[in-house]
Scaffold this motif. Structure first.
Motif, PDB file in Angstrom:
ATOM      1  N   TYR A  91     -20.811  45.148  23.599  1.00 32.85           N
ATOM      2  CA  TYR A  91     -19.711  44.666  24.004  1.00 32.85           C
ATOM      3  C   TYR A  91     -19.690  43.695  25.434  1.00 32.85           C
ATOM      4  O   TYR A  91     -20.900  43.668  25.983  1.00 32.85           O
ATOM      5  N   GLY A  92     -18.731  43.350  25.900  1.00 28.45           N
ATOM      6  CA  GLY A  92     -18.740  42.400  27.076  1.00 28.45           C
ATOM      7  C   GLY A  92     -19.126  42.789  28.624  1.00 28.45           C
ATOM      8  O   GLY A  92     -20.060  42.241  28.824  1.00 28.45           O
ATOM      9  N   TYR A  93     -18.699  43.676  28.666  1.00 25.15           N
ATOM     10  CA  TYR A  93     -19.536  44.295  29.908  1.00 25.15           C
ATOM     11  C   TYR A  93     -21.323  44.974  29.192  1.00 25.15           C
ATOM     12  O   TYR A  93     -22.121  44.518  30.458  1.00 25.15           O
TER      13      TYR A  93
ATOM     14  N   THR B  85     -22.853  41.564  29.011  1.00 17.72           N
ATOM     15  CA  THR B  85     -22.713  39.998  31.773  1.00 17.72           C
ATOM     16  C   THR B  85     -23.886  42.196  31.828  1.00 17.72           C
ATOM     17  O   THR B  85     -24.555  40.718  32.475  1.00 17.72           O
TER      18      THR B  85
ATOM     19  N   GLU C 299     -18.083  37.832  34.575  1.00 18.06           N
ATOM     20  CA  GLU C 299     -17.487  38.945  33.944  1.00 18.06           C
ATOM     21  C   GLU C 299     -16.758  37.786  32.647  1.00 18.06           C
ATOM     22  O   GLU C 299     -16.967  37.350  31.992  1.00 18.06           O
ATOM     23  N   GLY C 300     -15.843  37.289  33.381  1.00 16.45           N
ATOM     24  CA  GLY C 300     -14.396  36.123  33.400  1.00 16.45           C
ATOM     25  C   GLY C 300     -15.528  35.160  31.888  1.00 16.45           C
ATOM     26  O   GLY C 300     -15.345  34.705  31.227  1.00 16.45           O
TER      27      GLY C 300
ATOM     28  N   TYR D 233     -16.243  36.904  29.098  1.00 15.40           N
ATOM     29  CA  TYR D 233     -15.476  36.450  28.179  1.00 15.40           C
ATOM     30  C   TYR D 233     -14.880  35.887  27.288  1.00 15.40           C
ATOM     31  O   TYR D 233     -14.018  35.690  26.093  1.00 15.40           O
TER      32      TYR D 233
ATOM     33  N   LEU E 234     -17.010  34.676  24.878  1.00 15.96           N
ATOM     34  CA  LEU E 234     -17.233  35.593  23.276  1.00 15.96           C
ATOM     35  C   LEU E 234     -16.076  35.372  22.389  1.00 15.96           C
ATOM     36  O   LEU E 234     -15.876  35.555  21.727  1.00 15.96           O
ATOM     37  N   LEU E 235     -14.749  34.871  23.114  1.00  8.76           N
ATOM     38  CA  LEU E 235     -13.476  34.666  22.758  1.00  8.76           C
ATOM     39  C   LEU E 235     -13.463  33.356  21.643  1.00  8.76           C
ATOM     40  O   LEU E 235     -13.262  33.055  20.420  1.00  8.76           O
TER      41      LEU E 235
ATOM     42  N   ARG F  88     -12.639  49.600  23.215  1.00  8.86           N
ATOM     43  CA  ARG F  88     -14.134  48.090  23.238  1.00  8.86           C
ATOM     44  C   ARG F  88     -13.859  47.100  22.350  1.00  8.86           C
ATOM     45  O   ARG F  88     -14.133  48.260  21.283  1.00  8.86           O
ATOM     46  N   LYS F  89     -14.222  45.912  22.177  1.00  9.04           N
ATOM     47  CA  LYS F  89     -14.660  44.906  21.164  1.00  9.04           C
ATOM     48  C   LYS F  89     -16.041  44.838  21.493  1.00  9.04           C
ATOM     49  O   LYS F  89     -16.596  44.395  22.576  1.00  9.04           O
TER      50      LYS F  89
ATOM     51  N   TYR G 196     -19.249  43.335  19.547  1.00  9.68           N
ATOM     52  CA  TYR G 196     -19.543  41.895  18.755  1.00  9.68           C
ATOM     53  C   TYR G 196     -21.275  42.373  18.452  1.00  9.68           C
ATOM     54  O   TYR G 196     -21.964  42.739  18.616  1.00  9.68           O
TER      55      TYR G 196
END
Length: 109
Positions: A27-29, A32, A45-46, A49, A52-53, A74-75, A77
């Motif tokens: 997941y995103g975090y 990162t 982090e932005g 994200y 990822l989008l 959480r998403k 991936y």
């Protein structure tokens, strides 16, 4: 990280993230944090994200919602077959570029 390194990283960050996802879903975090552990301390982090989008919209990853102990799901991936093809092309391009750069650095030999 200096300005030149930051600019170069922007060009390859997508490939780096896909390479990380080829090792395991995340997941995103987690992504990162993994980048920061690898020495990419200035990654926001932005930025991850948003990336990822973009790769989700381009259908390079599969996304699954997983429960979280803290907050909303959480998403997670996972690199899919299309993403693996894209990553394979990234590595071919990377190899080509690094070989040419090394030749230039070595005086064209």
């Amino acid at each position: 990280m200096g300005k030149q390194a930051t600019e170069m990283l922007k060009g390859v960050l997508e490939g780096i993230v896909l390479a990380m996802l080829s090792l395991r879903p995340a997941y995103g975090y987690e992504i990162t944090a993994g980048l920061r552990d690898q020495g990419f301390r200035d990654i926001a982090e932005g930025t991850i994200y948003a990336l990822l989008l973009r790769i989700e919209q381009r259908q390079l990853v599969d996304v699954e919602k997983a429960p979280s102990e803290k907050g909303p799901p959480r998403k997670v991936y996972t690199l899919n077959a299309q993403g693996q093809e894209y990553l394979d092309e990234f590595w071919r391009t990377w190899s080509f570029l690094t070989e040419r750069l090394e030749e230039l650095r070595d005086g064209g030999k």
